[in-house]
Design a protein around this motif. Sequence first.
Motif, PDB file in Angstrom:
ATOM      1  N   LEU A 196      44.298  48.057  40.947  1.00  0.00           N
ATOM      2  CA  LEU A 196      45.068  47.348  41.942  1.00  0.00           C
ATOM      3  C   LEU A 196      45.603  48.524  42.514  1.00  0.00           C
ATOM      4  CD1 LEU A 196      46.871  44.469  40.346  1.00  0.00           C
ATOM      5  CD2 LEU A 196      45.943  44.125  42.162  1.00  0.00           C
ATOM      6  N   ALA A 197      46.012  48.256  44.000  1.00  0.00           N
ATOM      7  CA  ALA A 197      46.574  49.296  44.870  1.00  0.00           C
ATOM      8  C   ALA A 197      48.191  49.128  44.412  1.00  0.00           C
ATOM      9  CB  ALA A 197      46.374  49.112  46.388  1.00  0.00           C
TER      10      ALA A 197
ATOM     11  N   ARG B 221      47.302  41.712  45.948  1.00  0.00           N
ATOM     12  CA  ARG B 221      45.885  41.545  46.440  1.00  0.00           C
ATOM     13  C   ARG B 221      44.941  42.513  46.754  1.00  0.00           C
ATOM     14  NH1 ARG B 221      47.201  37.040  44.395  1.00  0.00           N
ATOM     15  NH2 ARG B 221      48.297  35.483  45.644  1.00  0.00           N
ATOM     16  N   VAL B 222      45.405  43.697  47.044  1.00  0.00           N
ATOM     17  CA  VAL B 222      44.558  44.894  47.498  1.00  0.00           C
ATOM     18  C   VAL B 222      44.170  45.525  46.060  1.00  0.00           C
ATOM     19  CG1 VAL B 222      44.558  46.845  48.638  1.00  0.00           C
ATOM     20  CG2 VAL B 222      45.724  45.121  49.554  1.00  0.00           C
TER      21      VAL B 222
ATOM     22  N   LEU C  40      37.828  49.347  49.498  1.00  0.00           N
ATOM     23  CA  LEU C  40      38.852  48.567  48.921  1.00  0.00           C
ATOM     24  C   LEU C  40      38.423  47.069  49.308  1.00  0.00           C
ATOM     25  CD1 LEU C  40      40.468  47.062  51.473  1.00  0.00           C
ATOM     26  CD2 LEU C  40      41.711  49.197  51.591  1.00  0.00           C
ATOM     27  N   ILE C  41      39.159  46.097  48.477  1.00  0.00           N
ATOM     28  CA  ILE C  41      38.878  44.739  48.796  1.00  0.00           C
ATOM     29  C   ILE C  41      39.930  43.942  48.525  1.00  0.00           C
ATOM     30  CG2 ILE C  41      38.243  44.264  46.396  1.00  0.00           C
ATOM     31  CD1 ILE C  41      35.950  42.339  47.666  1.00  0.00           C
ATOM     32  N   VAL C  42      40.197  43.121  49.507  1.00  0.00           N
ATOM     33  CA  VAL C  42      41.354  42.133  49.486  1.00  0.00           C
ATOM     34  C   VAL C  42      41.076  40.763  48.942  1.00  0.00           C
ATOM     35  CG1 VAL C  42      43.334  41.359  50.778  1.00  0.00           C
ATOM     36  CG2 VAL C  42      42.685  43.686  51.146  1.00  0.00           C
ATOM     37  N   ILE C  43      41.539  40.215  47.872  1.00  0.00           N
ATOM     38  CA  ILE C  43      41.052  39.092  47.352  1.00  0.00           C
ATOM     39  C   ILE C  43      42.431  38.136  46.981  1.00  0.00           C
ATOM     40  CG2 ILE C  43      38.835  39.650  46.195  1.00  0.00           C
ATOM     41  CD1 ILE C  43      40.137  40.099  43.766  1.00  0.00           C
ATOM     42  N   VAL C  44      42.048  36.884  47.689  1.00  0.00           N
ATOM     43  CA  VAL C  44      43.106  35.869  47.328  1.00  0.00           C
ATOM     44  C   VAL C  44      42.642  34.551  46.641  1.00  0.00           C
ATOM     45  CG1 VAL C  44      44.658  34.287  48.670  1.00  0.00           C
ATOM     46  CG2 VAL C  44      44.237  36.620  49.322  1.00  0.00           C
ATOM     47  N   PRO C  45      43.129  34.408  45.234  1.00  0.00           N
ATOM     48  CA  PRO C  45      42.757  33.231  44.680  1.00  0.00           C
ATOM     49  C   PRO C  45      43.054  31.887  45.448  1.00  0.00           C
ATOM     50  CG  PRO C  45      43.772  34.659  42.992  1.00  0.00           C
ATOM     51  CD  PRO C  45      44.177  35.135  44.749  1.00  0.00           C
ATOM     52  N   GLU C  46      42.153  30.803  45.496  1.00  0.00           N
ATOM     53  CA  GLU C  46      42.641  29.491  46.316  1.00  0.00           C
ATOM     54  C   GLU C  46      42.267  28.613  45.514  1.00  0.00           C
ATOM     55  OE1 GLU C  46      41.927  30.773  50.714  1.00  0.00           O
ATOM     56  OE2 GLU C  46      40.151  30.209  49.717  1.00  0.00           O
TER      57      GLU C  46
END
Length: 144
Positions: free
Chosen positions: A3-4, A46-47, A56-62
Amino acid sequence: MRLADEGDRAAVERLVHDAYTPWIEVVGMRPLPMEADYAVLIAAGRVHVTDALDGLIVIVPEDGALLVENVAVRPDRHGQGIGRRLMAYAEEEARRLGLPALRLYTNVRMAANIALYESLGYVETGRVGIEGRSAVLMRKELSP
């Protein structure tokens, strides 16, 4: 991958700037990831960054899927498999969270990105306008 944290913010913002600047001419405007508030995204957990901060990847659980909101790789590291590793990491995270699929969107003019996602098993599910941009919606169902 990790995680960033706030200490990474300047490097994250530089990475996004460098990764997306070449797309401005192709898209005709700044790609959406260049408009994001990375302080907020980092604080929200998220980052995710590579240890060397070259991707990097930005991910958001939905509900029902993990949204891949942004994937960025330093231009001088293109072609070294970093993007594929970031996408594999997102799949691992979706499985860890018990989510059956991943989804993403990308600009219709980013043909190389669309081809990469298709090669990874993503399928186009539609096209929409997002903040004056035309986006391809894509989804990948995970096998149990």
